[in-house]
Design an enzyme around this catalytic site. Structure first.
Site, PDB file in Angstrom:
ATOM      1  CG  HIS A  70     -76.350 -12.786 -66.469  1.00 34.65           C
ATOM      2  ND1 HIS A  70     -77.378 -12.398 -66.256  1.00 34.65           N
ATOM      3  CD2 HIS A  70     -75.319 -12.815 -65.061  1.00 34.65           C
ATOM      4  CE1 HIS A  70     -77.411 -12.317 -65.163  1.00 34.65           C
ATOM      5  NE2 HIS A  70     -76.434 -12.340 -64.096  1.00 34.65           N
ATOM      6  N   PRO A  96     -82.683  -4.222 -68.475  1.00 34.02           N
ATOM      7  CG  PRO A  96     -82.614  -5.909 -70.662  1.00 34.02           C
ATOM      8  CD  PRO A  96     -81.942  -4.802 -69.633  1.00 34.02           C
ATOM      9  CD  GLN A 156     -83.133  -8.117 -73.772  1.00 38.04           C
ATOM     10  OE1 GLN A 156     -84.444  -8.595 -73.259  1.00 38.04           O
ATOM     11  NE2 GLN A 156     -81.810  -8.726 -73.475  1.00 38.04           N
ATOM     12  N   GLY A 210     -79.047  -4.592 -62.790  1.00 39.19           N
ATOM     13  CA  GLY A 210     -80.028  -4.613 -63.208  1.00 39.19           C
ATOM     14  C   GLY A 210     -81.521  -4.531 -61.180  1.00 39.19           C
ATOM     15  CB  CYS A 265     -84.512 -15.150 -70.960  1.00 42.15           C
ATOM     16  SG  CYS A 265     -86.345 -15.382 -69.881  1.00 42.15           S
TER      17      CYS A 265
END
Length: 333
Positions: free
Chosen positions: A174, A20, A73, A237, A103
């Site tokens: 991540h 995303p 998401q 990504g 994020c």
């Protein structure tokens, strides 16, 4: 209530997924990527729970049935509002709901969600439990290995244990820390060092959790190598966005499927979708901006990018421009 769209529930973590990405993975991007890979999971941009509750829900959650498998998401930190958002999103038929705990942007931190939630795994667990209680599809989480001065060797296993106890069986990690102060979101994608070994150790330590790795993967071959080391999935990504054919064009082979689309065929497959969008009052560049990398590495790719990036935003731009750019590619092939 919105008309319910059919869903094909994905109970297993996909071997490959497109990450995303805010401002990138909108519904047009997802439809485009679906013309290249049938099996890879695609994700929406992160949508805040309160936007789903109070905002233009139909516009935010609109998608095409061809996008399956597709995950929504969401961002948030209140168990009650997240649960409400999950319920309101149900008629739109997403295959999974993913909670963003990765994020690092200032705006997201101010909203007390995203990577800052790594500091409060107990709250994350409550959020996920609340979401799972009302969800009709799997609820998953995407996280970092830690933030700021946290020790990933300590924080990550504790985080995974808590979300597992909450009922989560699929986690995308991540493999970088997030520095919430002093680094921009862009720098947070590159500067903190990757720690793939830690993610692999977490998979060995938590065999009942399906774990995918995100961060720094640039090629399909790298993804295959990580899968071969025991991971359940890999999320790609920027590389998938900028070079979609190189990363996604052969991805379905991971599922044993012989589906290798041709870039020229992808353009043709997009034409009816683009025509419908234009007829509905949309702009050409809203779709073609996602297609600029389709011919990356091939003769004529620079002309393709230039013609679309310069011309598609002009008033009245239509399929004639797309066809002209394709003719240039055909001549250069």
């Amino acid at each position: 209530m919105e008309e319910k769209i059919a869903t094909t529930t994905t109970s297993d973590l996909p071997k490959l997924a497109v990450a995303p990405m805010i401002d990138w993975t909108d519904r047009h991007c997802r439809f485009f990527h679906r013309q290249i890979t049938r099996r890879s999971m695609v994700y929406t941009e992160m949508i805040v729970d309160r936007a789903i509750i109070h905002g233009p829900r139909a516009r935010l959650l609109r998608r095409d049935a061809a996008e399956h498998p597709v995950a929504l998401q969401v961002g948030g930190s209140d168990p009650a509002t997240l649960a409400q958002a999950v319920q309101l999103a149900a008629p739109f038929g997403y295959d999974q709901i993913n909670l963003n705990v990765g994020c690092p942007s200032d705006r997201v931190q101010l909203g007390c969600f995203g990577a800052v939630l790594m500091k409060d795994p107990a709250l994350v667990a409550r959020c996920l439990s609340s979401m799972i209680e009302v969800a009709e599809v799997p609820v998953t989480v995407k996280c970092r290995i830690g933030v700021d001065d946290q020790d990933p060797e300590v924080i990550l296993p504790d985080f995974l244990s808590r979300v597992q106890d909450a009922g989560v069986t699929q986690v995308t990690i991540h493999a970088r820390k997030a520095w919430l102060q002093g680094l921009s979101p862009k720098e947070n994608r590159d500067i903190p060092p990757l720690d793939y070994d830690l993610v692999l150790r977490m998979k060995a330590r938590f065999p009942d959790i399906q774990i995918a790795l995100n961060g720094g993967v640039k090629t399909l071959a790298e993804a295959q190598d990580l899968l071969g080391q025991g991971l359940d999935g890999v999320m790609v990504g920027r590389a998938a966005y900028h070079e979609p054919m190189a990363v996604l064009g052969g991805a379905d082979a991971l599922w044993g499927e012989d589906h290798a689309p041709d870039a020229f065929g992808v353009v043709q497959a997009m034409r009816p979708y683009i025509a419908a969008h234009l007829a509905d009052g949309g702009k050409l560049n809203q779709i073609t901006r996602h297609m600029l990398g389709l011919f990356a590495g091939r003769p004529g790719a620079r002309t393709w990018r230039r013609m679309l990036s310069e011309g598609a935003a002009r008033p009245g731009a239509d399929l004639d421009l797309l066809d002209a750019a394709l003719e240039e590619m055909t001549a250069a092939a």
